[in-house]
Enzyme design. Structure first.
Site, PDB file in Angstrom:
ATOM      1  N   ASN A  37       0.801  -1.237   0.000  1.00  0.00           N
ATOM      2  CA  ASN A  37       0.000   0.000   0.000  1.00  0.00           C
ATOM      3  C   ASN A  37       0.830   1.282   0.000  1.00  0.00           C
ATOM      4  O   ASN A  37       0.328   2.334  -0.383  1.00  0.00           O
ATOM      5  CB  ASN A  37      -0.907   0.030   1.239  1.00  0.00           C
ATOM      6  CG  ASN A  37      -2.050  -0.970   1.133  1.00  0.00           C
ATOM      7  OD1 ASN A  37      -2.660  -1.143   0.075  1.00  0.00           O
ATOM      8  ND2 ASN A  37      -2.330  -1.663   2.230  1.00  0.00           N
ATOM      9  N   LYS A  61       1.080   3.537  -3.098  1.00  0.00           N
ATOM     10  CA  LYS A  61      -0.150   3.944  -3.779  1.00  0.00           C
ATOM     11  C   LYS A  61      -0.294   5.456  -3.647  1.00  0.00           C
ATOM     12  O   LYS A  61       0.244   6.059  -2.702  1.00  0.00           O
ATOM     13  CB  LYS A  61      -1.345   3.224  -3.159  1.00  0.00           C
ATOM     14  CG  LYS A  61      -1.387   1.746  -3.555  1.00  0.00           C
ATOM     15  CD  LYS A  61      -2.468   0.977  -2.828  1.00  0.00           C
ATOM     16  CE  LYS A  61      -2.505  -0.470  -3.297  1.00  0.00           C
ATOM     17  NZ  LYS A  61      -3.351  -1.315  -2.433  1.00  0.00           N
ATOM     18  N   HIS A 121       4.218  -0.729  -6.653  1.00  0.00           N
ATOM     19  CA  HIS A 121       2.778  -0.868  -6.908  1.00  0.00           C
ATOM     20  C   HIS A 121       2.097   0.316  -6.255  1.00  0.00           C
ATOM     21  O   HIS A 121       2.296   0.498  -5.043  1.00  0.00           O
ATOM     22  CB  HIS A 121       2.302  -2.187  -6.287  1.00  0.00           C
ATOM     23  CG  HIS A 121       0.829  -2.418  -6.354  1.00  0.00           C
ATOM     24  ND1 HIS A 121       0.231  -2.997  -7.437  1.00  0.00           N
ATOM     25  CD2 HIS A 121      -0.174  -2.175  -5.471  1.00  0.00           C
ATOM     26  CE1 HIS A 121      -1.078  -3.106  -7.208  1.00  0.00           C
ATOM     27  NE2 HIS A 121      -1.344  -2.623  -6.022  1.00  0.00           N
ATOM     28  N   ASN A 154      -3.280   0.166 -12.844  1.00  0.00           N
ATOM     29  CA  ASN A 154      -3.875  -0.957 -12.134  1.00  0.00           C
ATOM     30  C   ASN A 154      -5.391  -0.939 -12.342  1.00  0.00           C
ATOM     31  O   ASN A 154      -6.029   0.101 -12.135  1.00  0.00           O
ATOM     32  CB  ASN A 154      -3.555  -0.782 -10.632  1.00  0.00           C
ATOM     33  CG  ASN A 154      -3.747  -2.044  -9.818  1.00  0.00           C
ATOM     34  OD1 ASN A 154      -3.506  -3.156 -10.305  1.00  0.00           O
ATOM     35  ND2 ASN A 154      -4.156  -1.885  -8.564  1.00  0.00           N
ATOM     36  N   GLU A 155      -5.934  -2.055 -12.800  1.00  0.00           N
ATOM     37  CA  GLU A 155      -7.392  -2.268 -12.824  1.00  0.00           C
ATOM     38  C   GLU A 155      -8.164  -1.216 -13.615  1.00  0.00           C
ATOM     39  O   GLU A 155      -9.145  -0.651 -13.117  1.00  0.00           O
ATOM     40  CB  GLU A 155      -7.918  -2.347 -11.379  1.00  0.00           C
ATOM     41  CG  GLU A 155      -7.206  -3.405 -10.563  1.00  0.00           C
ATOM     42  CD  GLU A 155      -7.697  -3.505  -9.118  1.00  0.00           C
ATOM     43  OE1 GLU A 155      -8.442  -2.630  -8.662  1.00  0.00           O
ATOM     44  OE2 GLU A 155      -7.321  -4.486  -8.450  1.00  0.00           O
ATOM     45  N   GLU A 162      -0.526 -11.147  -7.588  1.00  0.00           N
ATOM     46  CA  GLU A 162      -1.187 -10.964  -6.287  1.00  0.00           C
ATOM     47  C   GLU A 162      -1.875 -12.252  -5.838  1.00  0.00           C
ATOM     48  O   GLU A 162      -3.011 -12.238  -5.345  1.00  0.00           O
ATOM     49  CB  GLU A 162      -2.213  -9.819  -6.370  1.00  0.00           C
ATOM     50  CG  GLU A 162      -1.622  -8.521  -6.882  1.00  0.00           C
ATOM     51  CD  GLU A 162      -2.562  -7.322  -6.768  1.00  0.00           C
ATOM     52  OE1 GLU A 162      -3.618  -7.434  -6.131  1.00  0.00           O
ATOM     53  OE2 GLU A 162      -2.200  -6.263  -7.322  1.00  0.00           O
ATOM     54  N   TRP A 183      -0.225 -12.137  -2.406  1.00  0.00           N
ATOM     55  CA  TRP A 183      -0.685 -10.865  -1.848  1.00  0.00           C
ATOM     56  C   TRP A 183      -0.816 -11.051  -0.345  1.00  0.00           C
ATOM     57  O   TRP A 183      -1.787 -11.601   0.132  1.00  0.00           O
ATOM     58  CB  TRP A 183      -1.983 -10.395  -2.506  1.00  0.00           C
ATOM     59  CG  TRP A 183      -2.098  -8.898  -2.423  1.00  0.00           C
ATOM     60  CD1 TRP A 183      -2.976  -8.180  -1.667  1.00  0.00           C
ATOM     61  CD2 TRP A 183      -1.267  -7.928  -3.102  1.00  0.00           C
ATOM     62  NE1 TRP A 183      -2.738  -6.827  -1.833  1.00  0.00           N
ATOM     63  CE2 TRP A 183      -1.706  -6.644  -2.703  1.00  0.00           C
ATOM     64  CE3 TRP A 183      -0.185  -8.021  -3.995  1.00  0.00           C
ATOM     65  CZ2 TRP A 183      -1.111  -5.465  -3.173  1.00  0.00           C
ATOM     66  CZ3 TRP A 183       0.399  -6.851  -4.453  1.00  0.00           C
ATOM     67  CH2 TRP A 183      -0.065  -5.597  -4.034  1.00  0.00           C
TER      68      TRP A 183
END
Ligand code: XIL
Length: 355
Positions: A65, A68, A101, A149-150, A265, A314
């Site tokens: 995290n 991010k 990430h 991401n996503e 992940e 993950w």
């Protein structure tokens, strides 16, 4: 005669030592590619069991995290690299690869960003300067980044706001910059650190063919336009009921792009029906362990060696798994238990790496 018995005895001892040494092998010593986990630096600093499992078993770490957007860039003029720097220092000290990430995502949006007002040039400048600042800070230290991401929905369309989207799910990059922000994010990352490997990362590609297809079409388009992309991340948040055929198909098709393939992940849910009274029975464990082994077997079989970037879990132990916290359910999705002891599935994963 006595000498022959002595040398026989010595050979047995050597063999026994070998057996013991072989049993002491770890995931990282065995795997033909990197095996990693997502790391929470607070646990790494405070929990000795967590620390020793990570140090012994894995040779790659991903920032869970702390890099991010909301964590690393909490105010418009403020970047906070302290925890990311701690992870980099740990990785360097223990000779582990570190994977960053992530740069653009629809979650981890700080309040200031969700309230930002500006024309599209101002938004573009925000994206570019965020990526440039973070990548410049970690230039030469971070081997790779999940750049976007996503960005897709499961039906293969570009993710967009839902009317009920809570504050943190605002798909602001797409809203302000259009779909091609994805390509530009890769260009900005490459511009800032030309040596970093750049990944697109997403979930559900094993169960949503339309999403997989959209991602592959994006890669084809990027290649045609010369957009720098080096790898694809299959998050692989799966469950014991996820179809093997879907897993194999996703790995195969992603490998066919010729890019690096990261199972980025991995975790395997046991409690897909969110049963509050569920018990982790031997039969559920067996299904889960076989699924872990299957992922490894397919990865080895379907991804050419030079594209095997690695398999990353993950989190580390069942107690720190995001599945348990996020979905507020009982579950046991990883290879280590709440006390960071190896679970039965560890040996399935281990054997699959070896065979
Ligand atoms: C998760 C973290 O593990 C949680 O701690 C956090 O609260 C939410 O995000 N896909 C991703 C990861 O790409 O960034 C997510 O991580 C899990 C799903």
């Amino acid at each position: 005669m006595i000498n022959r018995i002595k040398s026989l005895f010595a050979l047995v001892l050597i063999w026994l030592a070998g057996v013991v040494a072989a049993q002491q092998q770890t995931l990282q010593s065995l795997a033909p590619f990197k095996v990693g986990c997502a790391i929470n630096p607070d646990l790494l600093a405070k929990n000795p069991s967590y620390q020793s499992v990570v140090t012994e078993e894995f040779n790659s770490i991903t920032s869970e995290n702390v890099l991010k957007f909301g964590a690393v860039h909490p105010q418009k003029e403020v970047y906070d690299f302290a925890k990311g720097d701690f992870l980099v220092a740990y990785a360097q000290m223990h000779h582990k690869r570190i994977h960053g990430h992530c740069l653009a995502w629809h979650q981890s949006v700080p309040k200031w960003l969700s309230e930002f007002e500006g024309d599209s040039a101002a938004w573009e400048n925000l994206l570019r300067s965020h990526i440039r600042t973070v990548l410049t800070h970690y230039k030469g230290k971070m081997e790779a980044w999940d750049v976007v991401n996503e960005a897709f929905f499961d039906n293969g369309t570009y993710r967009q706001d839902s009317v009920n989207a809570p504050h943190r799910y605002i798909t602001f990059w797409r809203n302000h910059l259009g779909e091609d922000y994805i390509a530009r994010a890769f260009e900005y990352a490459h511009e800032a650190d030309p040596n970093a490997l750049l990944f697109y990362n997403d979930y559900g590609q094993e169960s949503n063919p339309a999403k997989l297809k959209a991602i592959l079409a994006m890669v084809t388009d990027f290649k045609r336009r010369g957009i720098p992309i080096h790898g694809l991340g299959l998050q692989m948040h799966i469950g014991i009921n996820t179809k093997d055929s879907g897993i194999a198909e996703a790995i195969k098709q992603v490998a066919a792009t010729g890019l690096l393939v990261h199972i980025s992940e991995l975790d395997i849910k046991v409690n897909q029906k969110k049963d509050t009274a569920i018990i982790y029975t031997d039969s559920l464990k067996a299904l889960q362990c076989r699924k872990f082994a299957f992922v490894v077997e397919q990865y080895k079989k379907l991804v050419p060696k030079k594209q095997q970037y690695g398999i990353t879990f993950w989190n580390v132990g069942d107690g720190d798994s995001w599945i348990v916290k996020w979905e507020k359910i009982k579950d046991w999705p990883l290879l280590f238990d709440v006390n960071y002891r190896k679970k039965a599935c560890y040996s399935y994963f281990y054997d699959a790496l070896k065979e």
